[in-house]
Write a protein that holds these residues in place. Structure first.
Motif, PDB file in Angstrom:
ATOM      1  N   PHE A 169      37.584  24.235  75.035  1.00 34.86           N
ATOM      2  CA  PHE A 169      37.908  24.406  73.621  1.00 34.86           C
ATOM      3  C   PHE A 169      39.097  25.354  73.396  1.00 34.86           C
ATOM      4  CE2 PHE A 169      33.079  24.063  73.647  1.00 34.86           C
ATOM      5  CZ  PHE A 169      33.102  22.680  73.560  1.00 34.86           C
ATOM      6  N   SER A 170      39.691  25.826  74.488  1.00 31.79           N
ATOM      7  CA  SER A 170      40.808  26.770  74.345  1.00 31.79           C
ATOM      8  C   SER A 170      42.101  26.093  73.932  1.00 31.79           C
ATOM      9  CB  SER A 170      41.015  27.538  75.651  1.00 31.79           C
ATOM     10  OG  SER A 170      41.484  26.673  76.675  1.00 31.79           O
ATOM     11  N   LEU A 194      37.768  32.354  75.963  1.00 33.12           N
ATOM     12  CA  LEU A 194      37.184  31.010  76.047  1.00 33.12           C
ATOM     13  C   LEU A 194      37.581  30.324  77.343  1.00 33.12           C
ATOM     14  CD1 LEU A 194      37.620  29.475  72.464  1.00 33.12           C
ATOM     15  CD2 LEU A 194      35.465  30.083  73.578  1.00 33.12           C
ATOM     16  N   ASP A 195      38.841  30.497  77.708  1.00 37.11           N
ATOM     17  CA  ASP A 195      39.367  29.827  78.899  1.00 37.11           C
ATOM     18  C   ASP A 195      38.710  30.320  80.181  1.00 37.11           C
ATOM     19  OD1 ASP A 195      41.186  27.855  79.825  1.00 37.11           O
ATOM     20  OD2 ASP A 195      42.512  29.425  80.565  1.00 37.11           O
ATOM     21  N   LYS A 196      38.108  31.518  80.142  1.00 38.50           N
ATOM     22  CA  LYS A 196      37.477  32.090  81.332  1.00 38.50           C
ATOM     23  C   LYS A 196      35.995  31.711  81.445  1.00 38.50           C
ATOM     24  CE  LYS A 196      41.250  34.112  82.527  1.00 38.50           C
ATOM     25  NZ  LYS A 196      42.016  33.592  83.679  1.00 38.50           N
ATOM     26  N   ILE A 197      35.462  31.058  80.403  1.00 36.87           N
ATOM     27  CA  ILE A 197      34.032  30.732  80.393  1.00 36.87           C
ATOM     28  C   ILE A 197      33.833  29.240  80.665  1.00 36.87           C
ATOM     29  CG2 ILE A 197      31.902  30.760  79.029  1.00 36.87           C
ATOM     30  CD1 ILE A 197      33.200  32.998  77.350  1.00 36.87           C
ATOM     31  N   PRO A 198      33.059  28.874  81.692  1.00 39.95           N
ATOM     32  CA  PRO A 198      32.797  27.457  81.972  1.00 39.95           C
ATOM     33  C   PRO A 198      32.256  26.745  80.729  1.00 39.95           C
ATOM     34  CG  PRO A 198      31.967  28.829  83.745  1.00 39.95           C
ATOM     35  CD  PRO A 198      32.377  29.773  82.656  1.00 39.95           C
ATOM     36  N   PHE A 256      35.312  21.482  68.068  1.00 39.63           N
ATOM     37  CA  PHE A 256      34.720  22.810  68.245  1.00 39.63           C
ATOM     38  C   PHE A 256      35.147  23.745  67.121  1.00 39.63           C
ATOM     39  CE2 PHE A 256      35.310  27.173  69.839  1.00 39.63           C
ATOM     40  CZ  PHE A 256      34.003  27.485  70.204  1.00 39.63           C
ATOM     41  N   TRP A 257      36.455  23.779  66.857  1.00 40.79           N
ATOM     42  CA  TRP A 257      36.949  24.704  65.842  1.00 40.79           C
ATOM     43  C   TRP A 257      36.580  24.271  64.433  1.00 40.79           C
ATOM     44  CZ3 TRP A 257      38.072  29.479  66.686  1.00 40.79           C
ATOM     45  CH2 TRP A 257      38.416  29.868  67.990  1.00 40.79           C
ATOM     46  N   VAL A 258      36.404  22.992  64.182  1.00 44.55           N
ATOM     47  CA  VAL A 258      35.891  22.532  62.888  1.00 44.55           C
ATOM     48  C   VAL A 258      34.517  23.154  62.640  1.00 44.55           C
ATOM     49  CG1 VAL A 258      34.885  20.548  61.696  1.00 44.55           C
ATOM     50  CG2 VAL A 258      37.177  20.387  62.623  1.00 44.55           C
ATOM     51  N   LEU A 264      43.961  12.067  73.421  1.00 42.22           N
ATOM     52  CA  LEU A 264      42.970  12.332  72.387  1.00 42.22           C
ATOM     53  C   LEU A 264      41.879  13.289  72.843  1.00 42.22           C
ATOM     54  CD1 LEU A 264      42.537   8.914  70.550  1.00 42.22           C
ATOM     55  CD2 LEU A 264      43.997  10.857  69.990  1.00 42.22           C
ATOM     56  N   SER A 265      41.509  13.247  74.120  1.00 40.20           N
ATOM     57  CA  SER A 265      40.477  14.175  74.582  1.00 40.20           C
ATOM     58  C   SER A 265      40.975  15.609  74.466  1.00 40.20           C
ATOM     59  CB  SER A 265      40.068  13.858  76.019  1.00 40.20           C
ATOM     60  OG  SER A 265      41.178  13.996  76.901  1.00 40.20           O
ATOM     61  N   ARG A 266      42.228  15.842  74.864  1.00 37.78           N
ATOM     62  CA  ARG A 266      42.797  17.182  74.764  1.00 37.78           C
ATOM     63  C   ARG A 266      42.967  17.599  73.309  1.00 37.78           C
ATOM     64  NH1 ARG A 266      47.597  19.243  73.617  1.00 37.78           N
ATOM     65  NH2 ARG A 266      47.963  21.372  74.285  1.00 37.78           N
ATOM     66  N   LEU A 267      43.245  16.628  72.437  1.00 38.05           N
ATOM     67  CA  LEU A 267      43.462  16.917  71.023  1.00 38.05           C
ATOM     68  C   LEU A 267      42.152  17.135  70.273  1.00 38.05           C
ATOM     69  CD1 LEU A 267      45.906  16.908  68.927  1.00 38.05           C
ATOM     70  CD2 LEU A 267      45.126  14.601  68.351  1.00 38.05           C
ATOM     71  N   LEU A 268      41.192  16.234  70.480  1.00 39.10           N
ATOM     72  CA  LEU A 268      40.009  16.203  69.633  1.00 39.10           C
ATOM     73  C   LEU A 268      38.866  17.110  70.085  1.00 39.10           C
ATOM     74  CD1 LEU A 268      39.863  12.412  68.708  1.00 39.10           C
ATOM     75  CD2 LEU A 268      40.809  14.314  67.389  1.00 39.10           C
ATOM     76  N   ILE A 269      38.690  17.299  71.388  1.00 41.36           N
ATOM     77  CA  ILE A 269      37.572  18.141  71.840  1.00 41.36           C
ATOM     78  C   ILE A 269      37.708  19.579  71.310  1.00 41.36           C
ATOM     79  CG2 ILE A 269      36.483  19.201  73.859  1.00 41.36           C
ATOM     80  CD1 ILE A 269      36.905  16.544  75.332  1.00 41.36           C
ATOM     81  N   PRO A 270      38.874  20.238  71.466  1.00 38.82           N
ATOM     82  CA  PRO A 270      39.014  21.575  70.853  1.00 38.82           C
ATOM     83  C   PRO A 270      38.913  21.520  69.324  1.00 38.82           C
ATOM     84  CG  PRO A 270      40.724  21.203  72.495  1.00 38.82           C
ATOM     85  CD  PRO A 270      40.072  19.882  72.254  1.00 38.82           C
ATOM     86  N   PHE A 271      39.447  20.459  68.733  1.00 43.19           N
ATOM     87  CA  PHE A 271      39.418  20.318  67.273  1.00 43.19           C
ATOM     88  C   PHE A 271      37.988  20.302  66.744  1.00 43.19           C
ATOM     89  CE2 PHE A 271      39.134  17.014  63.838  1.00 43.19           C
ATOM     90  CZ  PHE A 271      39.512  17.841  62.805  1.00 43.19           C
TER      91      PHE A 271
END
Length: 357
Positions: free
Chosen positions: A353-354, A344-348, A87-89, A78-85
């Motif tokens: 959120f990538s 995004l993946d290159k920024i701490p 952000f993009w919401v 869920l952390s991998r699923l919801l944290i990017p979600f």
């Protein structure tokens, strides 16, 4: 050393590309079914019919029959699923506020969050479906874990029973004896059929015991092409023209089920030949792996990218031959999405959120 399974990566990459084709196709479908390019548009748009099931099947292949605690399972998934979600919401809500509604609308923000049809966030229904399917996967894993302690070969018998029930469920849906669309929770739970089917195909080799891999690959390819061609040109196009609106079948349909299974089987047994191994080692393989790694992020961000392209370059894409403009818009959407996600993946902090897999 990477423990990635390349044919999973290939399937995941092709599935996300198919979903992007679908969402680009929706833009061109707005030109109407009487448009001379409608058969071309329908051909590209219908890639979703096997793309969504394969995405779900891969979750079953990877997650069923794992021994994990409730905390570990959901914290990891869920952390991998919801944290990017989340952000993009916020990105989608902000985009809607600035470019669509020209002001904040609480109802629209909530509708985007829950993936309500007709909003910019319509694609987010998939996230809630996956959350519910994760609950189902965890329940199946716990039943297997308990049963395996008390009965020999319980996991195989239990999965086989679930496969039979899944096929029956889809058949009942096709013949109108059961309606998975009667409520959203039931619709989401219904995708558990593809979860268990994906696990079964990935972890059993009944065809390989009887036929060579090359024979299975050829047969699966023929079935995939034949079913897809029939579906698009024997059902979607004529039914759409007859009814004057775009017609398509439910995911819970025997034709869609067999089509999705045949595509999955094609790649599984292609991986047992030298051909997929050769692809894995070249630039195409690298591209498929890259798209697969970012597939979840692409899913989350591509729709707003498509919407931006449509808002700014409508005439440019519509004035071209659709055979060229649809793939070109898909390529633009994928490249822009990948660039955004790579950045995004290159920024701490922002790299969370990538959605990288």
């Amino acid at each position: 050393m990477s423990n990635r399974v390349f044919y999973y990566d290939a399937l995941r990459a092709i599935s996300i590309i198919g979903i992007v084709f679908c969402h680009v196709g929706i833009f061109f479908l707005s030109q109407g079914v009487n448009n001379p390019y409608f058969p071309v548009t329908a051909f590209f748009d219908c890639f979703r019919e096997f793309s969504i099931p394969i995405f779900v099947m891969l979750s079953g292949a990877l997650l069923i029959n794992r021994r994990e605690s409730l905390t570990k399972f959901f914290k990891k998934r869920l952390s991998r699923l919801l944290i990017p979600f989340f952000f993009w919401v916020l990105i989608y809500i902000a985009y809607s506020v600035v470019f669509i509604d020209h002001g904040f609308n609480l109802k629209n923000a909530v509708d985007i969050f829950f993936g309500t049809s007709g909003t910019l966030g319509v694609l987010f229904w998939f996230i809630w479906m996956i959350v519910i399917c994760y609950l189902g996967i965890f329940a199946i894993n716990k039943i297997i874990e308990y049963g395996s302690k008390n009965w020999q070969n319980f996991d195989k018998k239990f999965i086989l029973a679930l496969i039979i029930l899944s096929v029956i469920y889809i058949a009942l849906s096709e013949f109108g004896l059961f309606d998975p669309y009667s409520s959203k929770p039931l619709y989401f739970i219904s995708f558990m059929t593809y979860i268990v089917i994906g696990y079964f195909i990935a972890n059993n080799d009944y065809l390989g015991d009887k036929l060579s891999s090359k024979v299975v690959v050829v047969l699966a390819l023929i079935v995939s092409i034949a079913l897809y061609s029939y579906y698009v040109f024997g059902f979607v196009v004529p039914q759409s023209l007859l009814n004057n609106h775009f017609a398509y079948k439910s995911y819970f349909n025997l034709l869609i089920l067999v089509l999705s299974v045949s595509v999955f089987v094609f790649f599984k047994y292609l991986s047992k030949t030298k051909y997929l191994e050769a692809i894995e080692q070249n630039n195409l393989g690298s591209a498929l792996t890259l798209i697969s790694k970012y597939s979840y992020g692409i899913y989350l961000c591509h729709y707003v990218v498509i919407f931006s392209l449509k808002r700014n370059f409508t005439r440019f894409f519509l004035d071209m031959n659709f055979i060229i403009s649809i793939p070109f818009m898909v390529i633009c959407s994928l490249v822009i999405s990948l660039v955004i996600l790579w950045a995004l993946d290159k920024i701490p902090v922002l790299n969370k959120f990538s959605g990288i897999n």
